[in-house]
Design an enzyme around this catalytic site. Structure first.
Site, PDB file in Angstrom:
ATOM      1  N   THR A 138      20.258 -22.857  18.976  1.00 40.75           N
ATOM      2  CA  THR A 138      20.157 -22.213  19.695  1.00 40.75           C
ATOM      3  C   THR A 138      18.948 -21.812  20.052  1.00 40.75           C
ATOM      4  O   THR A 138      17.893 -21.792  19.643  1.00 40.75           O
ATOM      5  CB  THR A 138      21.362 -21.177  19.477  1.00 40.75           C
ATOM      6  OG1 THR A 138      21.495 -19.691  20.620  1.00 40.75           O
ATOM      7  CG2 THR A 138      20.293 -20.210  18.639  1.00 40.75           C
ATOM      8  N   ASP A 139      18.435 -21.109  21.420  1.00 38.40           N
ATOM      9  CA  ASP A 139      17.676 -20.611  22.319  1.00 38.40           C
ATOM     10  C   ASP A 139      16.875 -18.936  21.919  1.00 38.40           C
ATOM     11  O   ASP A 139      16.170 -18.526  22.104  1.00 38.40           O
ATOM     12  CB  ASP A 139      17.323 -20.680  23.886  1.00 38.40           C
ATOM     13  CG  ASP A 139      18.166 -19.865  24.343  1.00 38.40           C
ATOM     14  OD1 ASP A 139      18.842 -19.289  23.692  1.00 38.40           O
ATOM     15  OD2 ASP A 139      18.469 -19.945  25.340  1.00 38.40           O
ATOM     16  N   GLU A 140      18.217 -18.500  21.027  1.00 39.62           N
ATOM     17  CA  GLU A 140      17.827 -17.440  20.177  1.00 39.62           C
ATOM     18  C   GLU A 140      17.179 -17.195  19.156  1.00 39.62           C
ATOM     19  O   GLU A 140      15.885 -16.172  18.938  1.00 39.62           O
ATOM     20  CB  GLU A 140      18.893 -16.200  19.938  1.00 39.62           C
ATOM     21  CG  GLU A 140      19.686 -15.942  20.835  1.00 39.62           C
ATOM     22  CD  GLU A 140      20.962 -14.625  21.028  1.00 39.62           C
ATOM     23  OE1 GLU A 140      20.735 -14.363  20.329  1.00 39.62           O
ATOM     24  OE2 GLU A 140      21.842 -15.803  21.381  1.00 39.62           O
ATOM     25  N   TYR A 164      21.876 -12.399  13.567  1.00 39.45           N
ATOM     26  CA  TYR A 164      22.153 -14.239  14.360  1.00 39.45           C
ATOM     27  C   TYR A 164      21.071 -15.108  14.600  1.00 39.45           C
ATOM     28  O   TYR A 164      21.141 -16.608  13.359  1.00 39.45           O
ATOM     29  CB  TYR A 164      22.932 -14.261  15.127  1.00 39.45           C
ATOM     30  CG  TYR A 164      23.506 -15.586  16.474  1.00 39.45           C
ATOM     31  CD1 TYR A 164      23.996 -16.501  15.804  1.00 39.45           C
ATOM     32  CD2 TYR A 164      23.107 -15.514  17.441  1.00 39.45           C
ATOM     33  CE1 TYR A 164      23.943 -17.690  16.356  1.00 39.45           C
ATOM     34  CE2 TYR A 164      22.722 -16.932  17.792  1.00 39.45           C
ATOM     35  CZ  TYR A 164      23.473 -17.598  17.568  1.00 39.45           C
ATOM     36  OH  TYR A 164      23.461 -19.243  17.477  1.00 39.45           O
TER      37      TYR A 164
END
Length: 362
Positions: A138-140, A164
């Protein structure tokens, strides 16, 4: 031809990937492994249940012996790893499941893959089996951006801000380590926010659509100015296909939509589309009798600003230049076409999402 094991293949992105892959690679076998937790839905795969090249296994990626047996039984040469706990709000209130699935689960898959593809052939005096382990991230993991910061590249330092994203960072590092230490043939992709069919209705876009249909408030965190880069889910599947076919081993590839929107603007856009659909199609009022406000063309009046969540990242944006240049990746859907397809799908598939609303309330 390939024999794929797709973990989390009954989840939102995983199911769309399975449907895309079987439609575009009909010669390949696809085995799905999914624990069918709250966000996994077997009904998302109904259209391929009768496909002879599709196999579903209900099980946990943390069960290393099960993963090993699937790799051997189905002669798997490609593992595409979607399975993850992914809802940031849930990671804040209950991080244990994120540590278990995203970190321990990924480690379990890597152990099984190394044993079956590398260790056992080596013990028998043979070369490692042809294989690929593709990890979906993910980009997170990159943290957040300021208003004028350049978009995330594959060289951006990791800076997770939620349980997360921290758990996804750990899984990314494990995948990298298994490549550099043991020679496991891996690739990783980091994607921006996905949207489209089969999206669990706790997420922003389907939540707005379904709340409008039941005349419920549309909750927007803080002032709604948080910015996300949005990617139609089938374009994500297409990007992973390119990584598998053309990507260099050990590399990370960003897959993005080049499509930044503030949350409040997304909500207003969906409201406007819903107003338009109800104005054009009088049968919607009959099918959704509780949708009183949208029938009057006033869906935006349902917007309700709520207290911002803890550690809420302000902006994400993906720079997919590397993926574009090396692999020829380009999203097929504009946001204008993709969001209409998404609204169309939710209005036409009430039987899929209606029962899930009870799960969202828990």
């Amino acid at each position: 031809m390939r024999n794929l094991l797709v973990t989390g293949g009954a989840g939102f992105i995983g199911a769309n990937y399975v449907l895309y892959w079987l439609a575009n690679n009909p010669q390949d076998k696809v085995v799905v492994l999914d624990a069918l937790t709250y966000a996994g839905n077997r009904a998302s795969l109904t259209s391929v249940e009768d496909n002879p090249n599709f196999v579903f296994t209900h099980g946990d990626i943390c069960n290393t012996e099960l993963v090993e047996s699937l790799l051997k039984e189905h002669k798997i040469d490609t593992l595409v790893h979607f399975a993850a706990e992914s809802h940031v709000d849930r990671s804040i209130t209950g991080p244990d499941a994120f540590i278990e699935t995203n970190i321990i689960g990924t480690y379990s898959l890597l152990k099984a893959a190394k044993k079956v593809w590398i260790d056992e052939p080596k013990a028998n005096g043979q070369a490692p089996l042809k294989h690929r382990f593709h990890h979906v991230s993910t980009d997170e993991v990159y943290g957040e951006l300021g208003p004028n910061d350049p978009a995330f590249t594959e060289e951006t330092a990791y800076a997770p801000n939620s349980p997360y994203s921290a758990s996804k960072v750990a899984s990314d590092h494990l995948v990298r380590a298994y490549h550099h230490t043991y020679g496991l043939e891996v690739t990783t992709s980091n994607c921006s926010n996905n949207y489209g069919p089969y999206h669990f209705p706790e997420k922003l876009i389907p939540l707005i659509i379904t709340n409008i249909l039941f005349d419920k408030p549309l909750p927007v965190y803080g002032d709604g100015q948080q910015i996300r880069d949005w990617l139609y889910v089938e374009d994500h599947a297409r990007g992973i296909e390119l990584v598998l076919n053309k990507g260099r081993l050990g590399e990370n590839y960003n897959i993005g939509g080049h499509n930044e929107w503030a949350n409040i603007d997304i909500v207003k856009l969906v409201c406007e589309l819903m107003n338009e659909y109800f104005a054009k199609d009088p049968t919607l009022a009959t099918r959704f009798p509780e949708a009183k406000t949208v029938r009057e063309g006033k869906a935006t009046s349902l917007i309700t600003f709520v207290t911002d969540r803890a550690g809420h990242d302000w902006r994400y944006a993906i720079d997919a230049t590397k993926t574009n240049n090396e692999l020829g990746y380009k999203p097929a859907e504009s946001f204008e076409t993709g969001i209409r397809k998404t609204v169309d799908w939710y209005l036409g598939n009430e039987t899929w999402w209606k029962d899930l609303l009870e799960v969202v309330k828990k």
